[in-house]
Write a protein that holds these residues in place. Structure first.
Motif, PDB file in Angstrom:
ATOM      1  N   ALA A 111       0.835  -1.207   0.000  1.00  0.00           N
ATOM      2  CA  ALA A 111       0.000   0.000   0.000  1.00  0.00           C
ATOM      3  C   ALA A 111       0.863   1.247   0.000  1.00  0.00           C
ATOM      4  CB  ALA A 111      -0.896   0.005   1.239  1.00  0.00           C
ATOM      5  N   VAL A 112       0.248   2.337  -0.441  1.00  0.00           N
ATOM      6  CA  VAL A 112       0.793   3.678  -0.270  1.00  0.00           C
ATOM      7  C   VAL A 112      -0.202   4.420   0.613  1.00  0.00           C
ATOM      8  CG1 VAL A 112       2.085   3.744  -2.430  1.00  0.00           C
ATOM      9  CG2 VAL A 112      -0.304   4.483  -2.397  1.00  0.00           C
ATOM     10  N   TYR A 113       0.266   5.455   1.276  1.00  0.00           N
ATOM     11  CA  TYR A 113      -0.639   6.202   2.146  1.00  0.00           C
ATOM     12  C   TYR A 113      -0.185   7.649   2.254  1.00  0.00           C
ATOM     13  CZ  TYR A 113       2.850   6.356   5.857  1.00  0.00           C
ATOM     14  OH  TYR A 113       3.980   6.626   6.579  1.00  0.00           O
ATOM     15  N   VAL A 115      -1.029  10.948   5.179  1.00  0.00           N
ATOM     16  CA  VAL A 115      -1.731  11.449   6.350  1.00  0.00           C
ATOM     17  C   VAL A 115      -1.658  12.962   6.289  1.00  0.00           C
ATOM     18  CG1 VAL A 115      -1.832  11.553   8.873  1.00  0.00           C
ATOM     19  CG2 VAL A 115      -1.113   9.431   7.752  1.00  0.00           C
ATOM     20  N   LYS A 116      -2.814  13.592   6.265  1.00  0.00           N
ATOM     21  CA  LYS A 116      -2.905  15.051   6.291  1.00  0.00           C
ATOM     22  C   LYS A 116      -3.872  15.413   7.394  1.00  0.00           C
ATOM     23  CE  LYS A 116      -1.770  15.786   1.477  1.00  0.00           C
ATOM     24  NZ  LYS A 116      -2.242  16.152   0.163  1.00  0.00           N
ATOM     25  N   GLY A 117      -3.344  15.986   8.468  1.00  0.00           N
ATOM     26  CA  GLY A 117      -4.190  16.309   9.606  1.00  0.00           C
ATOM     27  C   GLY A 117      -4.794  15.049  10.173  1.00  0.00           C
ATOM     28  N   ASP A 118      -6.126  15.001  10.223  1.00  0.00           N
ATOM     29  CA  ASP A 118      -6.838  13.843  10.759  1.00  0.00           C
ATOM     30  C   ASP A 118      -7.382  12.932   9.672  1.00  0.00           C
ATOM     31  OD1 ASP A 118      -6.341  14.570  13.346  1.00  0.00           O
ATOM     32  OD2 ASP A 118      -8.255  15.583  13.649  1.00  0.00           O
ATOM     33  N   THR A 119      -6.805  13.013   8.467  1.00  0.00           N
ATOM     34  CA  THR A 119      -7.266  12.191   7.344  1.00  0.00           C
ATOM     35  C   THR A 119      -6.151  11.268   6.870  1.00  0.00           C
ATOM     36  OG1 THR A 119      -8.773  13.949   6.648  1.00  0.00           O
ATOM     37  CG2 THR A 119      -8.243  12.265   5.018  1.00  0.00           C
ATOM     38  N   LEU A 120      -6.492   9.994   6.740  1.00  0.00           N
ATOM     39  CA  LEU A 120      -5.580   8.969   6.244  1.00  0.00           C
ATOM     40  C   LEU A 120      -6.150   8.421   4.950  1.00  0.00           C
ATOM     41  CD1 LEU A 120      -3.303   6.782   6.463  1.00  0.00           C
ATOM     42  CD2 LEU A 120      -4.890   5.487   7.919  1.00  0.00           C
ATOM     43  N   GLN A 121      -5.341   8.454   3.882  1.00  0.00           N
ATOM     44  CA  GLN A 121      -5.734   7.852   2.601  1.00  0.00           C
ATOM     45  C   GLN A 121      -4.810   6.675   2.343  1.00  0.00           C
ATOM     46  OE1 GLN A 121      -5.708  11.114  -0.342  1.00  0.00           O
ATOM     47  NE2 GLN A 121      -7.873  10.610  -0.573  1.00  0.00           N
ATOM     48  N   ILE A 122      -5.414   5.541   2.005  1.00  0.00           N
ATOM     49  CA  ILE A 122      -4.661   4.312   1.738  1.00  0.00           C
ATOM     50  C   ILE A 122      -5.035   3.793   0.361  1.00  0.00           C
ATOM     51  CG2 ILE A 122      -4.234   1.931   2.443  1.00  0.00           C
ATOM     52  CD1 ILE A 122      -5.132   2.765   5.273  1.00  0.00           C
ATOM     53  N   GLY A 123      -4.032   3.499  -0.451  1.00  0.00           N
ATOM     54  CA  GLY A 123      -4.247   2.864  -1.745  1.00  0.00           C
ATOM     55  C   GLY A 123      -3.533   1.531  -1.775  1.00  0.00           C
ATOM     56  N   PHE A 154      -2.811   1.613  -8.224  1.00  0.00           N
ATOM     57  CA  PHE A 154      -3.335   1.403  -6.878  1.00  0.00           C
ATOM     58  C   PHE A 154      -4.846   1.477  -6.942  1.00  0.00           C
ATOM     59  CE2 PHE A 154       0.984   2.743  -6.292  1.00  0.00           C
ATOM     60  CZ  PHE A 154       1.444   1.854  -5.339  1.00  0.00           C
ATOM     61  N   ARG A 155      -5.495   0.642  -6.144  1.00  0.00           N
ATOM     62  CA  ARG A 155      -6.957   0.639  -6.101  1.00  0.00           C
ATOM     63  C   ARG A 155      -7.459   1.980  -5.584  1.00  0.00           C
ATOM     64  NH1 ARG A 155      -7.225  -5.003  -2.847  1.00  0.00           N
ATOM     65  NH2 ARG A 155      -6.034  -6.195  -4.352  1.00  0.00           N
ATOM     66  N   GLU A 156      -8.746   2.217  -5.752  1.00  0.00           N
ATOM     67  CA  GLU A 156      -9.345   3.460  -5.270  1.00  0.00           C
ATOM     68  C   GLU A 156      -9.015   3.647  -3.794  1.00  0.00           C
ATOM     69  OE1 GLU A 156     -13.730   5.449  -4.671  1.00  0.00           O
ATOM     70  OE2 GLU A 156     -13.509   3.783  -6.068  1.00  0.00           O
ATOM     71  N   ALA A 157      -8.609   4.855  -3.453  1.00  0.00           N
ATOM     72  CA  ALA A 157      -8.157   5.137  -2.093  1.00  0.00           C
ATOM     73  C   ALA A 157      -9.285   4.952  -1.078  1.00  0.00           C
ATOM     74  CB  ALA A 157      -7.608   6.559  -1.999  1.00  0.00           C
ATOM     75  N   MET A 158      -8.918   4.363   0.041  1.00  0.00           N
ATOM     76  CA  MET A 158      -9.818   4.300   1.198  1.00  0.00           C
ATOM     77  C   MET A 158      -9.467   5.500   2.059  1.00  0.00           C
ATOM     78  SD  MET A 158      -9.789   0.242   2.150  1.00  0.00           S
ATOM     79  CE  MET A 158      -8.004   0.110   2.197  1.00  0.00           C
TER      80      MET A 158
END
Length: 183
Positions: A111-113, A115-123, A154-158
């Motif tokens: 995965a790649v990720y 973190v910006k503030g309180d948001t985590l994006q994972i692909g 990468f799949r659509e980010a969670m």
């Protein structure tokens, strides 16, 4: 099919459907990113809230549980990896909260990720682009390099939001503090 049976089937399929048999990292060495540590949640497509828990397992490794509040939660060890120009997180899924363990060696995901503030994006690496059949770490890196410009790599980010600690200072913590030696 009732919800319980569906949940068991889904999580068994998820665990059995891990993408790769190849590991990029045999011994975790890169330090953990403290920004990842904590409890996260997101609204799933079905309207239910999914929880992700990321805890330090050591100075270079995490324990990941997803969905963390479910009796069918999955558990993985995770670490940072560098493979060529790629900075990835290697997930090694090893079981479920029901005691189910993988039946084959297809236990790795990448995965790649951000973190910006309180948001985590994972692909998660898309196994339809980088095929599951790669047999060596070198072949995996070559497949990544060959697909570098593919928007579907990468799949659509969670997207997860950090869960806030309770407002009551006397409430028990959701997780114990990180040992000083791991910081």
């Amino acid at each position: 099919m009732n919800l319980k049976a569906w949940s068991v089937a889904f999580f068994s399929a998820f665990l059995a459907g891990c993408d790769y048999t190849v590991q990029l990292v045999k011994t975790p060495e890169l330090p953990i990113d403290r920004a990842l540590i904590g409890a996260w949640s997101r609204e799933a497509d079905n309207g239910r809230t999914e929880h992700l828990l990321v805890l330090p397992l050591g100075p270079a490794e995490y324990l990941v549980s997803f969905p963390a509040d479910d009796k069918n939660a999955l558990f993985a060890r995770a670490c940072h990896s560098r493979a060529g120009d790629w900075k990835l997180v290697q997930l090694t899924w090893f079981g479920t909260a029901r005691g189910t363990v993988p039946e084959d060696s297809r236990v790795y995901q990448y995965a790649v990720y951000t973190v910006k503030g309180d948001t985590l994006q994972i692909g998660l690496l898309n196994a339809d682009v980088v095929k599951r059949e790669v047999t060596t770490a070198e072949a995996l890196v070559q497949a990544l390099d060959a697909s570098r410009d593919n928007p579907a790599l990468f799949r659509e980010a969670m997207v997860f939001k950090r869960e806030q600690p309770p407002k009551d200072e006397n409430a028990p913590p959701k997780r114990p503090p990180m040992p000083a030696g791991w910081q």
